[in-house]
Design a protein around this motif. Structure first.
Motif, PDB file in Angstrom:
ATOM      1  N   LYS A  88      70.648  20.374  93.131  1.00 22.19           N
ATOM      2  CA  LYS A  88      71.095  18.789  93.272  1.00 22.19           C
ATOM      3  C   LYS A  88      70.396  18.054  94.172  1.00 22.19           C
ATOM      4  N   PRO A  89      69.690  18.289  95.455  1.00 21.64           N
ATOM      5  CA  PRO A  89      68.865  17.311  95.951  1.00 21.64           C
ATOM      6  C   PRO A  89      67.700  16.798  95.488  1.00 21.64           C
ATOM      7  N   THR A  90      67.057  17.860  94.473  1.00 17.90           N
ATOM      8  CA  THR A  90      65.898  17.319  94.123  1.00 17.90           C
ATOM      9  C   THR A  90      66.334  16.041  92.854  1.00 17.90           C
ATOM     10  N   SER A  92      68.814  14.250  93.003  1.00 14.05           N
ATOM     11  CA  SER A  92      69.370  13.099  93.571  1.00 14.05           C
ATOM     12  C   SER A  92      68.136  12.267  94.008  1.00 14.05           C
ATOM     13  N   GLN A  93      67.215  13.238  94.586  1.00 13.48           N
ATOM     14  CA  GLN A  93      65.899  12.357  94.927  1.00 13.48           C
ATOM     15  C   GLN A  93      65.033  11.679  94.034  1.00 13.48           C
ATOM     16  N   LEU A  94      65.078  12.385  92.769  1.00 10.73           N
ATOM     17  CA  LEU A  94      64.114  11.992  91.728  1.00 10.73           C
ATOM     18  C   LEU A  94      64.901  10.491  91.162  1.00 10.73           C
ATOM     19  N   HIS A  95      66.156  10.850  91.046  1.00 10.53           N
ATOM     20  CA  HIS A  95      67.132   9.643  90.746  1.00 10.53           C
ATOM     21  C   HIS A  95      66.719   8.165  91.491  1.00 10.53           C
ATOM     22  N   ALA A  96      66.772   8.636  92.976  1.00 13.30           N
ATOM     23  CA  ALA A  96      66.508   7.592  93.826  1.00 13.30           C
ATOM     24  C   ALA A  96      65.004   7.088  93.737  1.00 13.30           C
ATOM     25  N   ASP A  97      64.298   7.865  93.565  1.00 12.62           N
ATOM     26  CA  ASP A  97      62.580   7.386  93.363  1.00 12.62           C
ATOM     27  C   ASP A  97      62.505   6.608  92.098  1.00 12.62           C
ATOM     28  N   LEU A  98      62.960   7.015  91.140  1.00 12.65           N
ATOM     29  CA  LEU A  98      63.098   6.192  89.690  1.00 12.65           C
ATOM     30  C   LEU A  98      63.731   5.127  89.903  1.00 12.65           C
ATOM     31  N   LEU A 136      69.780   9.105  81.732  1.00 14.19           N
ATOM     32  CA  LEU A 136      69.889  10.836  81.355  1.00 14.19           C
ATOM     33  C   LEU A 136      70.086  11.617  82.715  1.00 14.19           C
ATOM     34  N   LEU A 137      69.196  11.242  83.708  1.00 16.15           N
ATOM     35  CA  LEU A 137      69.292  11.802  85.022  1.00 16.15           C
ATOM     36  C   LEU A 137      70.757  11.827  85.534  1.00 16.15           C
ATOM     37  N   HIS A 138      71.209  10.593  85.478  1.00 14.02           N
ATOM     38  CA  HIS A 138      72.371  10.318  86.218  1.00 14.02           C
ATOM     39  C   HIS A 138      73.800  11.016  85.566  1.00 14.02           C
ATOM     40  N   ARG A 139      73.411  11.258  84.142  1.00 14.19           N
ATOM     41  CA  ARG A 139      74.702  12.080  83.343  1.00 14.19           C
ATOM     42  C   ARG A 139      74.525  13.310  84.049  1.00 14.19           C
ATOM     43  N   GLN A 140      73.283  13.944  84.234  1.00 11.22           N
ATOM     44  CA  GLN A 140      73.216  15.319  84.644  1.00 11.22           C
ATOM     45  C   GLN A 140      73.596  15.433  85.970  1.00 11.22           C
ATOM     46  N   MET A 141      73.256  14.402  86.958  1.00 10.64           N
ATOM     47  CA  MET A 141      73.795  14.624  88.197  1.00 10.64           C
ATOM     48  C   MET A 141      75.228  14.740  88.448  1.00 10.64           C
ATOM     49  N   GLN A 142      76.042  13.831  87.398  1.00  9.78           N
ATOM     50  CA  GLN A 142      77.501  13.605  87.416  1.00  9.78           C
ATOM     51  C   GLN A 142      78.056  15.061  87.168  1.00  9.78           C
ATOM     52  N   SER A 190      60.839  23.433  86.370  1.00 16.64           N
ATOM     53  CA  SER A 190      61.203  24.405  87.165  1.00 16.64           C
ATOM     54  C   SER A 190      62.701  24.529  87.550  1.00 16.64           C
ATOM     55  N   LEU A 191      63.269  23.490  87.526  1.00 19.55           N
ATOM     56  CA  LEU A 191      64.745  23.592  87.724  1.00 19.55           C
ATOM     57  C   LEU A 191      65.465  23.960  86.345  1.00 19.55           C
ATOM     58  N   LYS A 192      65.022  24.142  85.362  1.00 15.75           N
ATOM     59  CA  LYS A 192      65.706  24.403  84.191  1.00 15.75           C
ATOM     60  C   LYS A 192      66.520  25.824  84.191  1.00 15.75           C
ATOM     61  N   PRO A 193      65.956  26.807  84.955  1.00 13.87           N
ATOM     62  CA  PRO A 193      66.808  28.003  84.989  1.00 13.87           C
ATOM     63  C   PRO A 193      67.859  27.803  85.902  1.00 13.87           C
ATOM     64  N   LYS A 194      67.740  27.177  87.045  1.00  8.59           N
ATOM     65  CA  LYS A 194      68.722  26.793  87.750  1.00  8.59           C
ATOM     66  C   LYS A 194      69.875  26.034  87.268  1.00  8.59           C
ATOM     67  N   ALA A 195      69.585  25.135  86.413  1.00 10.72           N
ATOM     68  CA  ALA A 195      70.755  24.103  85.776  1.00 10.72           C
ATOM     69  C   ALA A 195      71.154  25.125  84.574  1.00 10.72           C
ATOM     70  N   SER A 196      70.625  25.820  84.053  1.00  8.00           N
ATOM     71  CA  SER A 196      71.418  26.553  83.039  1.00  8.00           C
ATOM     72  C   SER A 196      72.173  27.846  83.939  1.00  8.00           C
ATOM     73  N   ALA A 197      72.037  28.126  84.911  1.00  7.13           N
ATOM     74  CA  ALA A 197      72.881  28.751  85.609  1.00  7.13           C
ATOM     75  C   ALA A 197      74.206  28.210  86.059  1.00  7.13           C
ATOM     76  N   VAL A 198      73.964  27.148  86.314  1.00  6.36           N
ATOM     77  CA  VAL A 198      75.007  26.021  86.947  1.00  6.36           C
ATOM     78  C   VAL A 198      75.999  25.694  85.787  1.00  6.36           C
ATOM     79  N   GLN A 199      75.449  25.627  84.406  1.00  8.90           N
ATOM     80  CA  GLN A 199      76.419  24.995  83.221  1.00  8.90           C
ATOM     81  C   GLN A 199      76.920  26.305  82.564  1.00  8.90           C
TER      82      GLN A 199
END
Length: 199
Positions: A88-90, A92-98, A136-142, A190-199
Motif C-alpha cells: 500500500k505505501p509503495t 501510494s508513493q509511486l502514484h504521488a511521484d507520477l 491503472l495505478l489509481h484503480r489498483q490502489m482503490q 517485486s510487489l507482484k506476489p504481495k498484490a496476489s496475496a491481497v486479491q
C-alpha cells in the motif's frame, strides 16, 4: 502379441488419461495478466519512450542538474530496498511521484511548444502514456484501499527564453524520469506476489 499390444495400448491410454487434468488446465484457458503485470508493462513502455527522447536529443556536454527542485527524491531508493517494500505505501508513493512528473512534463510540453521543439509529438505521447499508468495505478490502489497522497503543486522554472534552456531542462527531466521508471518497474515486479496475496 495381441495381448501385449492390448496391454501396452491400455497402459498408454491410462497414462494419457492421467495427464488429462494437466492438459486441460494448461492449454485452453488464457493466462490473465495481473494488475501488477499491466503496471510493470506500462512502466516499461514509458522507459522506452524516455530512452528514445534522450537518444534523439543527446548531449555532448554535461547538463547542470539544478532546475527542478520539486522532483521525487531518487537517491534514497536502492535495489536492496525492493524486497522490503510494502504494497500500500509503495503504490501510494509511486502514484504521488507520477502526478509530480505529470506536472513537470506538462510544463515542459508547454515550453517546448513555444520554442517549436521537434520533441513535442513524443512528449504529448509520453504524457498520454503517463496518464494511462496513473489511472491503472489509481484503480489498483482503490482495489486494495491504499491511501492517495497529495503533493504540493511544484514550483517550476519560469518561461525559458532560450532554446538551449529548453533542451537542458528536457534532458535533466528525462534523465531523472528514466531513473524513476527503472526503479518503479522493479518495484512493481517485486510487489507482484504481495498484490496476489491481497486479491
Amino acid at each position: 502379441c495381441t495381448v501385449l499390444l492390448d496391454s501396452s495400448s491400455s497402459l498408454l491410454l491410462s497414462l494419457l488419461l492421467a495427464q488429462l487434468p494437466v492438459f486441460t488446465s494448461a492449454s485452453p484457458v488464457p493466462h490473465r495478466r495481473s494488475e501488477l503485470d499491466k503496471l510493470s508493462n506500462q512502466t516499461r513502455n514509458l522507459m522506452k519512450l524516455t530512452q528514445e527522447l534522450l537518444k534523439e536529443h543527446a548531449f555532448d556536454s554535461d547538463v547542470e542538474s539544478h532546475r527542478f527542485r520539486s522532483l521525487p527524491e531518487m537517491s534514497n531508493r536502492s535495489a536492496n530496498d525492493l524486497s522490503n517494500l510494502e504494497l500500500k505505501p509503495t503504490l501510494s508513493q509511486l502514484h504521488a511521484d507520477l502526478k509530480l512528473y505529470e506536472h513537470h512534463f506538462e510544463w515542459l510540453n508547454r515550453v517546448s511548444k513555444k520554442h517549436q521543439h521537434p520533441a513535442v509529438p513524443k512528449l504529448v505521447e509520453m504524457i498520454k502514456e503517463m496518464r494511462t499508468l496513473i489511472n491503472l495505478l489509481h484503480r489498483q490502489m482503490q482495489k486494495i484501499e491504499a491511501p492517495k497522497l497529495t503533493n504540493p503543486t511544484p514550483s517550476l522554472p519560469p518561461h525559458l527564453p532560450y532554446h538551449f534552456d529548453v533542451l537542458q531542462s528536457s534532458h535533466e527531466l528525462l534523465q531523472h524520469f528514466k531513473l524513476f521508471c527503472d526503479w518503479a518497474y522493479r518495484a512493481f515486479l517485486s510487489l507482484k506476489p504481495k498484490a496476489s496475496a491481497v486479491q
